[in-house]
Design a protein around this motif. Structure first.
Motif, PDB file in Angstrom:
ATOM      1  N   THR A  11       0.813  -1.211   0.000  1.00  0.00           N
ATOM      2  CA  THR A  11       0.000   0.000   0.000  1.00  0.00           C
ATOM      3  C   THR A  11       0.858   1.278   0.000  1.00  0.00           C
ATOM      4  O   THR A  11       0.362   2.374  -0.272  1.00  0.00           O
ATOM      5  N   PRO A  33      -5.364   3.054   5.280  1.00  0.00           N
ATOM      6  CA  PRO A  33      -4.373   1.977   5.389  1.00  0.00           C
ATOM      7  C   PRO A  33      -3.196   2.411   6.277  1.00  0.00           C
ATOM      8  O   PRO A  33      -2.067   2.599   5.809  1.00  0.00           O
ATOM      9  N   HIS A  93      -1.640   0.743   8.133  1.00  0.00           N
ATOM     10  CA  HIS A  93      -0.589  -0.286   8.113  1.00  0.00           C
ATOM     11  C   HIS A  93       0.469   0.050   7.060  1.00  0.00           C
ATOM     12  O   HIS A  93       1.474  -0.634   6.974  1.00  0.00           O
ATOM     13  N   GLY A 137      -5.132   1.206  12.555  1.00  0.00           N
ATOM     14  CA  GLY A 137      -4.844  -0.195  12.863  1.00  0.00           C
ATOM     15  C   GLY A 137      -6.075  -1.053  12.720  1.00  0.00           C
ATOM     16  O   GLY A 137      -5.993  -2.241  12.449  1.00  0.00           O
ATOM     17  N   GLU A 138      -7.223  -0.445  12.910  1.00  0.00           N
ATOM     18  CA  GLU A 138      -8.465  -1.189  12.758  1.00  0.00           C
ATOM     19  C   GLU A 138      -9.189  -0.611  11.546  1.00  0.00           C
ATOM     20  O   GLU A 138      -9.681   0.511  11.560  1.00  0.00           O
ATOM     21  N   SER A 139      -9.234  -1.382  10.483  1.00  0.00           N
ATOM     22  CA  SER A 139      -9.746  -0.869   9.208  1.00  0.00           C
ATOM     23  C   SER A 139     -11.229  -0.548   9.301  1.00  0.00           C
ATOM     24  O   SER A 139     -11.982  -1.275   9.937  1.00  0.00           O
ATOM     25  N   ASP A 150      -9.137  -0.477  -0.701  1.00  0.00           N
ATOM     26  CA  ASP A 150     -10.303  -1.162  -1.279  1.00  0.00           C
ATOM     27  C   ASP A 150     -10.741  -2.328  -0.391  1.00  0.00           C
ATOM     28  O   ASP A 150     -11.910  -2.725  -0.432  1.00  0.00           O
ATOM     29  N   GLU A 198     -10.523  -2.070   3.013  1.00  0.00           N
ATOM     30  CA  GLU A 198     -11.234  -1.328   4.056  1.00  0.00           C
ATOM     31  C   GLU A 198     -12.628  -0.934   3.574  1.00  0.00           C
ATOM     32  O   GLU A 198     -13.597  -0.937   4.345  1.00  0.00           O
ATOM     33  N   HIS A 245      -8.519   3.759  -2.800  1.00  0.00           N
ATOM     34  CA  HIS A 245      -7.252   3.236  -3.330  1.00  0.00           C
ATOM     35  C   HIS A 245      -7.465   1.799  -3.802  1.00  0.00           C
ATOM     36  O   HIS A 245      -7.378   0.848  -3.030  1.00  0.00           O
ATOM     37  N   ASN A 265      -6.050  -0.947  -5.230  1.00  0.00           N
ATOM     38  CA  ASN A 265      -4.853  -1.652  -5.704  1.00  0.00           C
ATOM     39  C   ASN A 265      -5.138  -3.137  -5.883  1.00  0.00           C
ATOM     40  O   ASN A 265      -4.253  -3.927  -6.187  1.00  0.00           O
ATOM     41  N   PHE A 268      -5.933  -5.631  -3.904  1.00  0.00           N
ATOM     42  CA  PHE A 268      -5.691  -6.662  -2.894  1.00  0.00           C
ATOM     43  C   PHE A 268      -5.944  -6.179  -1.478  1.00  0.00           C
ATOM     44  O   PHE A 268      -5.758  -5.016  -1.155  1.00  0.00           O
ATOM     45  N   LYS A 269      -6.362  -7.129  -0.612  1.00  0.00           N
ATOM     46  CA  LYS A 269      -6.397  -6.904   0.843  1.00  0.00           C
ATOM     47  C   LYS A 269      -5.621  -8.074   1.434  1.00  0.00           C
ATOM     48  O   LYS A 269      -6.078  -9.198   1.423  1.00  0.00           O
ATOM     49  N   ILE A 270      -4.405  -7.802   1.887  1.00  0.00           N
ATOM     50  CA  ILE A 270      -3.468  -8.840   2.340  1.00  0.00           C
ATOM     51  C   ILE A 270      -3.239  -9.854   1.209  1.00  0.00           C
ATOM     52  O   ILE A 270      -2.480  -9.568   0.310  1.00  0.00           O
TER      53      ILE A 270
END
Ligand SMILES: Cc1ncc(C[n+]2csc(CCOP(=O)(O)OP(=O)(O)O)c2C)c(N)n1
Length: 425
Positions: free
Chosen positions: A85, A113, A115, A173-175, A200, A202, A231, A233, A235-237
């Protein structure tokens, strides 16, 4: 999608059945050469530096300027912080920073994000906002060493933006909460514009799904404005996102339905121009709404801007220059059609005789000249800009390679510069 077989990591969205006419609702802008050359160079230099620092924070425990060859022990034993990210967060930060410096607009950047802390901390270090509050992270060699070496280890910054970060009002930290935090910050702050990045992943959360409606509680006469930047991109993780799997028509329908004017930013070849023009448009839309309503004539249902940033191209060609037998690599790709088409593997053809080391590479078409040629050939398949001069550049490389080979045959050894450490401008 249920039952769908994916053949490549960032599969483009399947086309929806929504009529194409909805695409006209997406805001169209002329953005080519929006930035002048000086601004473009300064933004891109800032981004390169911040991206490097962010990557180094995640991976390196010392040797931060790569002053000697990387060794196994230079890598942090436990990798924290999400690289994926960071470049997107830095891209947006870099342009917003320039807008704040060039104009008198007041801004607060809210980052869902959180993170992606390395990306944000890298920007704060570069502009010397960290050093002001934390002398151990001053803008000098020692400060950068501390930032990188102590990141995500006890005593350093953690992998999420936290309360120690200057200017932070949202931990991330907490989406799910960035957008509602941003709307809260805008209330009763008439001069504040709050660009708010939402991942995306979140965006799939319940709190964010509700928060898109936040602007319906904002009175443009007495409050500031939020500029949501989704945003995308993809992917999420380690999983594809719902928003990444939506085509432009689905995204435009959704955000028009919420009451926004959506602007899709996705031209990766000209991303700085595209984003800069889109942010300027968004800020001027916000000012238009505020100026229209502030003399005391409320507007019913103003259409606020939203930016949908598709920041990933998925179809780049990959060229492996493999100094060995390629069967293992071919085995990994076998049966994966999307990847088989994207990846080419160069390897020893077993040609050559008693000659110099570099000539062995030339004979087997795996020298640096061949890597550069492969990059141009692959690049010209996906980018008209690369294709324009491809044949001239490839023939110049052939000429250079021939010159080196002639030297080797004349002197019986590789030219001295073959082994010089390359320098990069
Ligand atoms: C409520 C909540 N659930 C789960 C997580 C764990 N988590 C951290 S990052 C992340 C993925 C976020 O994806 P996205 O918002 O798309 O950000 P990006 O891919 O850009 O990093 C998840 C699920 C979290 N931080 N908060």
């Amino acid at each position: 999608m249920p039952g769908q077989q994916l053949t490549q990591p960032n599969t483009p969205p399947d086309p929806s059945h929504i009529p194409d006419s909805i695409s006209q609702q997406a805001v169209q802008l002329e953005y080519k050469n929006f930035l002048n050359q000086d601004d473009l160079i300064s933004i891109q230099s800032f981004r390169r530096a911040a991206d490097y620092i962010a990557a180094a924070m995640i991976f390196l425990r010392n040797n931060i300027f790569l002053e000697r060859d990387l060794a196994f022990d230079d890598i942090k034993p436990r990798l924290l912080g999400h690289w994926g990210t960071c470049p997107g967060l830095v891209l947006i930060y870099a342009r917003l920073n320039k807008i704040v410096c060039d104009t008198d607009v007041e801004m607060l950047y809210v980052v869902g994000p959180g993170h992606g802390a390395p990306g944000i901390l890298a920007c704060l270090w570069l502009e010397d906002s960290l050093g002001t509050f934390w002398p151990k992270y001053s803008r000098n060699y020692e400060g950068l060493f501390n930032l990188i070496a102590t990141f995500s280890v006890p005593g350093g910054f953690p992998s999420h933006i936290n309360g120690q970060t200057p200017g932070a009002i949202h931990e991330g930290g907490e989406s799910g909460y960035a957008l509602s935090v941003a709307f809260g910050a805008a209330m009763d702050n008439p001069d504040l514009i709050i660009p708010c990045v939402i991942g995306d992943g979140e965006a799939e959360s319940g709190p964010t799904a509700a928060a898109w409606h936040g602007f319906k509680y904002i009175d443009p006469a007495e409050s500031g404005a939020v500029l949501p930047i989704l945003h995308i991109n993809g992917f999420k993780i380690s999983e594809r996102t719902i928003y990444g799997a939506m085509d432009d028509r689905e995204l435009v329908s959704l955000f028009v339905g919420y009451g926004y004017q959506p602007r899709i930013v996705e031209d990766m070849e000209n991303i700085d121009h595209d984003l800069a023009a889109s942010l300027s448009w968004a800020i001027s839309e916000i000012h238009k709404i505020q100026h229209a309503t502030r003399p005391g004539s409320p507007i019913v249902k103003p259409c606020w801007p939203v930016i949908l940033l598709r920041a990933l191209k998925e179809d780049r060609p990959v060229h492996f220059n493999y100094h060995g037998y390629p069967f293992e690599l071919q085995g990994l790709l076998f049966g994966r059609p999307g990847l088989m088409e994207r990846v080419t593997i160069a390897r020893y053809k077993e040609e050559g005789t008693t000659t110099s080391p570099f000539d062995m590479m030339l004979c087997n078409n795996i020298s640096r000249f061949d890597v550069a040629t492969a990059a141009i050939r692959g690049g010209s398949r996906v980018s008209p800009k690369v294709a324009v001069n491809a044949h001239i550049e490839m023939s110049a490389l052939r000429h250079e390679a021939k010159k080196v080979q002639d030297y080797i045959y004349k002197h019986g050894e590789d030219p001295e510069e073959t082994y010089a450490t390359p320098s990069f401008d």
